[in-house]
Structure formats: structure tokens, C-alpha cells
Design an enzyme around this catalytic site. Structure first.
Site, PDB file in Angstrom:
ATOM      1  N   CYS B 165      -9.633  -3.872  -1.820  1.00  0.00           N
ATOM      2  CA  CYS B 165      -7.974  -3.884  -1.870  1.00  0.00           C
ATOM      3  C   CYS B 165      -7.929  -5.157  -2.529  1.00  0.00           C
ATOM      4  O   CYS B 165      -6.835  -5.298  -2.868  1.00  0.00           O
ATOM      5  CB  CYS B 165      -7.419  -4.408  -1.081  1.00  0.00           C
ATOM      6  SG  CYS B 165      -7.876  -2.216   0.152  1.00  0.00           S
ATOM      7  N   HIS B 305       1.474  -7.705  -0.475  1.00  0.00           N
ATOM      8  CA  HIS B 305       0.330  -6.530  -0.167  1.00  0.00           C
ATOM      9  C   HIS B 305       0.924  -5.552   0.195  1.00  0.00           C
ATOM     10  O   HIS B 305       0.307  -4.127   0.397  1.00  0.00           O
ATOM     11  CB  HIS B 305      -0.869  -7.283   0.766  1.00  0.00           C
ATOM     12  CG  HIS B 305      -2.383  -5.946   0.879  1.00  0.00           C
ATOM     13  ND1 HIS B 305      -2.909  -6.049  -0.213  1.00  0.00           N
ATOM     14  CD2 HIS B 305      -2.901  -5.860   2.038  1.00  0.00           C
ATOM     15  CE1 HIS B 305      -3.868  -4.595   0.260  1.00  0.00           C
ATOM     16  NE2 HIS B 305      -3.759  -4.492   1.550  1.00  0.00           N
ATOM     17  N   GLU B 316       1.965 -10.853   7.784  1.00  0.00           N
ATOM     18  CA  GLU B 316       1.573 -11.093   5.937  1.00  0.00           C
ATOM     19  C   GLU B 316       3.302 -11.471   5.920  1.00  0.00           C
ATOM     20  O   GLU B 316       3.049 -13.081   5.419  1.00  0.00           O
ATOM     21  CB  GLU B 316       1.840 -10.266   4.944  1.00  0.00           C
ATOM     22  CG  GLU B 316       1.645 -10.987   3.455  1.00  0.00           C
ATOM     23  CD  GLU B 316       1.984  -9.634   2.584  1.00  0.00           C
ATOM     24  OE1 GLU B 316       1.613  -8.212   2.839  1.00  0.00           O
ATOM     25  OE2 GLU B 316       1.726 -10.142   1.396  1.00  0.00           O
ATOM     26  N   LYS B 337       4.219  -1.092  -3.306  1.00  0.00           N
ATOM     27  CA  LYS B 337       3.568   0.276  -3.021  1.00  0.00           C
ATOM     28  C   LYS B 337       4.096   0.973  -2.801  1.00  0.00           C
ATOM     29  O   LYS B 337       3.750   2.421  -2.425  1.00  0.00           O
ATOM     30  CB  LYS B 337       2.402  -0.401  -1.999  1.00  0.00           C
ATOM     31  CG  LYS B 337       1.311  -0.662  -2.230  1.00  0.00           C
ATOM     32  CD  LYS B 337       0.299  -1.230  -1.426  1.00  0.00           C
ATOM     33  CE  LYS B 337      -1.059  -2.239  -1.752  1.00  0.00           C
ATOM     34  NZ  LYS B 337      -0.819  -3.809  -1.861  1.00  0.00           N
ATOM     35  N   HIS B 342      -0.546   2.778  -2.716  1.00  0.00           N
ATOM     36  CA  HIS B 342      -1.879   1.808  -2.251  1.00  0.00           C
ATOM     37  C   HIS B 342      -2.940   2.021  -3.796  1.00  0.00           C
ATOM     38  O   HIS B 342      -3.849   2.620  -2.907  1.00  0.00           O
ATOM     39  CB  HIS B 342      -2.225   1.816  -0.594  1.00  0.00           C
ATOM     40  CG  HIS B 342      -3.135   0.553  -0.439  1.00  0.00           C
ATOM     41  ND1 HIS B 342      -3.624  -0.284  -1.365  1.00  0.00           N
ATOM     42  CD2 HIS B 342      -3.352  -0.113   1.050  1.00  0.00           C
ATOM     43  CE1 HIS B 342      -4.392  -1.321  -1.272  1.00  0.00           C
ATOM     44  NE2 HIS B 342      -4.424  -1.129  -0.067  1.00  0.00           N
ATOM     45  N   PHE B 403     -10.232  -4.719   3.461  1.00  0.00           N
ATOM     46  CA  PHE B 403     -11.093  -4.660   4.943  1.00  0.00           C
ATOM     47  C   PHE B 403     -12.243  -5.563   4.695  1.00  0.00           C
ATOM     48  O   PHE B 403     -13.081  -5.635   3.148  1.00  0.00           O
ATOM     49  CB  PHE B 403     -11.362  -2.286   4.305  1.00  0.00           C
ATOM     50  CG  PHE B 403     -10.157  -1.601   5.006  1.00  0.00           C
ATOM     51  CD1 PHE B 403      -9.313  -2.431   5.269  1.00  0.00           C
ATOM     52  CD2 PHE B 403     -10.389  -0.690   4.432  1.00  0.00           C
ATOM     53  CE1 PHE B 403      -8.559  -1.334   6.178  1.00  0.00           C
ATOM     54  CE2 PHE B 403      -9.409   0.300   4.981  1.00  0.00           C
ATOM     55  CZ  PHE B 403      -8.113  -0.042   5.931  1.00  0.00           C
TER      56      PHE B 403
END
Lengths: 78, 417
Positions: B165, B305, B316, B337, B342, B403
Site C-alpha cells: 500500500c 494512511h 499512526e 479513505k 483503500h 504490508f
């Protein structure tokens, strides 16, 4: 036009995105119909699938025009 | 050697809330959710039955049928957003040195649909590998920048970045770096993703990563809300034309903003879970600030994010608090998002576009779907909940985490001579 010929033409029109009128017996896949080497491989596979026939590589190499494809399939499709 | 300044001169977007940049921005300003029941396949046996699809996308509206058939949706999306960006930037490649124009593109997964379709045919057969000759060249991630280069004749640096991502943020950072170093004049950058199929949804469901709020898809992506239950998968593409300032000026290009810093780090912690204290997230923001020569006092907006997962949003937020200190409280923070879902490997590109337009227009897009405060989050932070907020933005930072523990952040600044 034989049934095999019309089915061959339909596949070529679909896969190469050409007009039916361009798909003449003399038309070469690469020189006239805009196919590249991968397109040609894909066409042979589609013929195999459509007519339930296995076309060996050495035979596939001899098929470079619409007419050659029709002739080969008319001979080899049971 | 002196580093070149790099500016943004063109934008393109194909998103679940708008198929062009103006439509996308309008969606962001109006707090539109792109989530809806999945139309691409039968979801009866799937835990998650909704996603943020690009609505009513017909490849043949943009591409010749023959061409569209030979490319995976993630490449179709890339070509569509890039066409918009190239036009927007006013690029006439006939008059430019195309040996100095590159394409650096991000995608997290690449041609998953192609892979799935071909393997299904194989699995149903007798074991004979009757694979389509376009299987590999449709699927591989680098084929997206390859196709863009072929369409426009661009012969400069050309490759893909893969960091899940964070992919398209890494692509932007690489593009920025190469132009800065004088290795190219223009780089077409960004990313695309198209995984809304049985393999993509089934795979992310197996990880318990997706929201399962099937009774109310439009409120499912709710970053920083107490009842968030996972991310909502999205798809699409974003293209950003980066150009050296001197090249942009020489051809009289319009300038949206300046890209001033890119940061990269790794969590070195776990394949999918974020570091609990947000260590990698803190390091990557610090790295971007250092690269830009800025401090936390210079940033007005962070496009986080913020995927709407229980753990990710907390780590975060902790990272922002630790790094920014008191400056955290004067920031606008938002997760777009909440609207787009996403976009995975394309997230960095479309969210950077949100930052660039927020700077240009002086408005921060909101984090929609906020219902209940999460006591685990610092309530004094401004998450721009539910409504866009007007604000003069000097510089904006966009975070993306992938990831594998990959983190990438990029900073855009209001352009000044």
C-alpha cells in the site's frame, strides 16, 4: 463458405479486432491483420479450443494466413 | 551538485468517487462515499460483500477494444488516469526530448484478475498448461509503465515500485529523486490497483483485514471512529506529472505545487500488523521532513494512511503525537479513505492528489463517517471529521504504510518562486 471457415473468421475478427472484410483467405496474420507473435500464438490456441483439436508446434508454424488455417482445420477436424 | 526543484504540472484520477480529477475533488469536498455492493462477482459466499468500485467503468470508452482485451484492468486504469494527466499538463511529446521523460509507477499486486482467470482455466483442465500467451505480460506489475511508455514514446527511466500500500508513494519519491538529480526532466508517476475480484476480496477477508459492515457499506470506512472494523477495498488509479522547475518554466506549464521531500522506513516488526507504538510511522515522517528541510512547525495538513483498521489508526496517531508534539494540535489530519476506500498500491497517488489540491484550493478534505469518539485516540487532535475545513495550507504530508512493514511519506508545498 464452410462452417469451419466462418468460425475461423469469427475468431480472427474477435481476437485481432479487424473488420470481417479484411479477413480474406490470402490475408497474413502478421503482415495484413496486425498480429504480433503473441497474437499468433493466441489465435492457434483459440482454433484448438474452438475445434477441439491439438495443433503441434511444427504444424502451427506453417499457418500464417487465414486460408492456411482454414485448410489445416478442414483436413484435421473430425 | 545542486539538486533541482521539482514541481507538479499535471494530475489524473480514476477513483471510486469520481472518474476525473474534478469529479474526484468534488466527491472529496462533498464527503461522498464510494462504497457499494460488489457488482464484479457473486459475493454470496464471501464475508465482505461490498467495496469501492470505479463505477460504470467500460474500458472500451477509453481504449480500443483490441488493446483493452490485452491488458489487465490495473493497466487500463493506469492508461486512463495518465491520459487525463498528460492533457492536463499540456504535454506535447512531439516538441519534447522524450529520452528524458520517464514513467515510474506503483502497484501493490498487479494483474490479479488475469492471474485468477488463467489459473481457473488451468485448474479446470486436465493438467495441460494451455495458458494464454498474454498471461505473463498482462499480469506483471511493470507492464503498466511499459504500456504508458509505448503509448507516448517515452524513453526515459521506466519501472515499477512494489511496497504494497506504499507502492505509489515510493514511485513518487523515486520520480522526485531522479528529477532532482537531473536524470530526467519529466516523470509520469503514480499508481493503479484493480483487485476487486474473488481472489482479492477472499484473500483480504481471510486476513480479517476488511470491514464486514454489509448492512451499511457507505459508513463502513470510518477511520478513527470507535466502531471501525477494518478497511474497505477500493480500486482505481492516480497519475501525477512531476517535472523539474526549470523545464516547467521553460515551457510555460501551470504549477500546482512543489514536491519537497520523500521519506522511507520499515517497521521491521510484523508482516501485516503495524508497530504498536508507530515506530516506523514516526521514522518515515521524520525522514520526509529531513529530506524537505522542514520541521513539524511547517506542516499544516497530514493525509494519513488511516485505513479504518482497529490497530493501524491508533499506531499512526501515536506516531503523529510523538513526532509533532504540540504542533500536532494545530494540524488538520484527515483520512480520505473514508470516502474512496483503500486503493492499496494506488492510495499514495490519489491521496497525494488530495494533498496537492488541498494546498491549491485552501480546503482540507474531511474524514467522513465519524459517529463515536475512540477513547484510545487523543481527542484534542483535529481529524477534520465529517466536513471539509477551509485552511491556508503551506505544506501537506501524505502517509502510506504497506504490508511487509514498508512506510513511505511525501511532502508537497505551496509553490513559491
Amino acid at each position: 463458405m464452410s462452417d469451419i471457415a466462418s468460425r475461423v473468421k469469427a475468431i480472427i475478427v474477435e481476437k485481432l479486432g479487424v473488420d470481417e472484410g479484411e479477413v480474406t483467405p490470402e490475408a497474413s496474420f502478421t503482415n495484413d491483420l496486425g498480429a504480433d507473435s503473441l497474437d499468433t500464438v493466441e489465435l492457434i490456441m483459440e482454433f484448438e479450443k474452438e475445434f477441439n483439436v491439438a495443433i503441434p508446434d511444427d504444424q502451427a508454424e506453417t499457418i500464417s494466413t487465414v486460408g492456411q488455417a482454414i485448410t489445416y482445420l478442414e483436413k484435421n477436424v473430425k | 551538485m545542486e539538486l533541482k526543484r521539482v514541481v507538479v504540472t499535471g494530475l489524473g484520477a480514476l477513483t471510486p468517487i469520481g472518474k476525473t480529477v474534478p469529479e474526484y475533488w468534488e466527491g472529496l469536498m462533498n464527503g461522498v462515499s464510494g462504497a457499494a455492493p460488489i457488482t464484479r462477482f457473486d459475493t454470496e459466499k464471501f464475508k465482505t460483500k461490498f467495496a469501492c468500485e470505479v463505477k460504470n467503468f467500460v474500458a472500451e470508452d477509453y481504449l480500443e477494444k483490441k488493446e483493452a482485451r490485452k491488458i489487465d484492468p490495473f493497466v487500463q486504469y493506469a492508461l486512463v488516469s495518465t491520459e487525463e494527466a498528460v492533457k492536463d499538463a499540456g504535454l506535447d511529446f512531439e516538441t519534447l526530448n522524450t529520452n528524458r521523460i520517464g514513467v515510474i509507477w506503483g502497484s501493490g499486486i498487479g494483474g490479479l484478475k488475469t492471474f485468477l482467470d488463467e489459473i481457473m482455466i488451468f485448474a479446470k483442465g486436465d493438467g495441460t498448461p494451455r495458458l494464454n500467451p498474454f498471461f505473463i505480460p498482462k499480469m506483471i506489475i511493470d507492464i503498466a509503465p511499459g504500456h504508458i511508455s509505448m503509448k507516448y514514446g517515452l524513453r526515459g527511466p521506466n519501472f515499477s515500485c512494489v511496497s504494497a500500500c506504499a507502492s505509489s508513494t515510493n514511485a513518487l519519491i523515486d520520480a522526485f529523486t531522479y528529477i532532482r538529480l537531473g536524470k530526467a526532466d519529466i516523470i509520469v508517476s503514480g499508481g493503479s490497483e484493480a483487485i476487486l475480484n474473488e481472489a482479492g476480496i477472499g484473500g483480504f477477508n481471510a486476513m480479517h483485514a476488511l470491514s464486514t459492515r454489509n448492512d451499511d457499506p457507505q459508513t463502513a470506512s470510518r477511520p478513527f471512529d470507535k466502531d471501525r472494523d477494518g478497511f474497505v477495498a477500493g480500486e482505481g488509479a492516480g497519475t501525477i506529472i512531476l517535472e523539474s522547475l526549470e523545464h516547467a518554466k521553460a515551457r510555460g506549464a501551470k504549477i500546482y505545487a512543489e514536491i519537497v521531500g520523500g521519506g522511507m522506513s520499515a517497521d521491521a516488526n510484523h508482516i501485516t500488523a503495524p508497530h504498536p507504538e508507530g515506530l516506523g510511522a514516526r521514522l518515515v515522517m521524520q525522514s520526509a521532513l529531513d529530506d524537505a528541510g522542514l520541521t513539524t512547525a511547517d506542516i499544516d495538513y497530514i493525509n494519513v494512511h488511516g485505513t479504518s483498521t482497529p490497530l493501524g489508526d491508533i499506531s499512526e496517531t501515536k506516531a503523529i503525537g510523538t513526532l509533532f508534539g504540540d504542533d500536532a494540535y494545530r494540524l488538520n489530519i484527515s483520512s480520505t479513505k473514508s470516502m474512496t476506500g483503500h486503493l492499496l498500491g494506488a492510495a499514495g497517488a490519489v491521496e497525494s492528489i488530495a494533498c496537492i489540491l488541498a494546498i491549491k484550493n485552501g480546503i482540507v478534505p474531511p474524514t467522513i463517517n465519524h459517529f463515536t469518539d475512540d477513547p484510545a485516540l487523543d481527542s484534542k487532535l483535529n481529524f477534520t471529521f465529517n466536513k471539509a475545513q477551509k485552511r491556508d495550507i503551506r505544506a501537506a504530508l501524505s502517509n502510506t504504510f504497506g504490508f511487509g512493514g514498508h512506510n513511505a511519506s511525501v511532502i508537497f508545498k505551496k509553490f513559491e518562486e
